[in-house]
Design an enzyme around this catalytic site. Structure first.
Site, PDB file in Angstrom:
ATOM      1  N   ASP A  76      -2.146   1.333   7.287  1.00 22.32           N
ATOM      2  CA  ASP A  76      -1.497   1.110   5.992  1.00 22.32           C
ATOM      3  C   ASP A  76      -1.040  -0.344   5.844  1.00 22.32           C
ATOM      4  OD1 ASP A  76      -1.581   3.864   4.867  1.00 22.32           O
ATOM      5  OD2 ASP A  76      -0.439   4.298   6.678  1.00 22.32           O
ATOM      6  N   GLU A 108      -2.392  -2.127  -5.036  1.00 19.62           N
ATOM      7  CA  GLU A 108      -3.610  -1.555  -5.601  1.00 19.62           C
ATOM      8  C   GLU A 108      -3.271  -0.762  -6.855  1.00 19.62           C
ATOM      9  OE1 GLU A 108      -6.724  -0.802  -1.941  1.00 19.62           O
ATOM     10  OE2 GLU A 108      -5.887   0.899  -2.979  1.00 19.62           O
ATOM     11  N   ASP A 166       0.876  -1.176   0.000  1.00 20.74           N
ATOM     12  CA  ASP A 166       0.000   0.000   0.000  1.00 20.74           C
ATOM     13  C   ASP A 166       0.913   1.226   0.000  1.00 20.74           C
ATOM     14  OD1 ASP A 166      -2.296   1.633   0.177  1.00 20.74           O
ATOM     15  OD2 ASP A 166      -2.068   1.752   2.353  1.00 20.74           O
TER      16      ASP A 166
END
Length: 156
Positions: free
Chosen positions: A140, A68, A8
């Site tokens: 996170d 992502e 992330d």
């Protein structure tokens, strides 16, 4: 058995999480966060992210990596900073010979919670179910573990 590193990326705090996938069975290996200070020059912050992820890869030897997909914020300056952080993190993966699977945020949430509209609290609650006993370093790191779990479900 596959070790998956979920990422992330963020310039302020990059989360990472390593899981072991053995068929449909998942287990927690490690997780953490790499924080940088806004008062530090940009090049040094990016170098710290690159080095930090490089250390995680060296320590845990993941077989694949997931992140992502990039998204655009309303603030172009924030989007640029995110892109720079992603570049540093993905370069560390590339330097280690790892490809990075990218998954849309809605797909990650759907794979972990069952709905693409899940909020962070729902994702974190499911992490406690899917990875019992895992002590998560922060939000996170939780997001990074969710990306790794989604990759385990979505990539075979």
């Amino acid at each position: 058995m596959t070790l998956i590193l979920g990422l992330d990326p963020s310039l302020t705090c990059t989360g990472w999480g390593v899981i072991r996938a053995d068929g449909s069975r998942l287990s927690h290996v490690a997780n953490g966060q790499i924080a940088t200070k806004s008062s530090t020059p940009m090049a040094a912050r990016l170098a710290a992210l690159h080095a930090g992820i490089g250390e995680v890869i060296a320590e845990h030897a993941p077989m694949r990596t997931a992140c992502e997909e990039v998204f655009a914020n309303e603030n172009p300056k924030s989007t640029l900073k995110l892109a720079q952080a992603r570049g540093a993190v993905l370069a560390a993966c590339g330097a280690a010979g790892l490809n990075v699977n990218e998954h849309a945020a809605r797909l990650v949430k759907k794979a972990v919670v069952g709905t693409g509209g899940a909020d962070k609290k729902q994702v974190q609650a499911m992490l406690r179910v899917l990875l019992p006993g895992a002590e998560v370093a922060g939000a996170d790191a939780a997001d990074a573990l969710a990306v790794a779990i989604a990759d385990a479900h979505l990539t075979r």
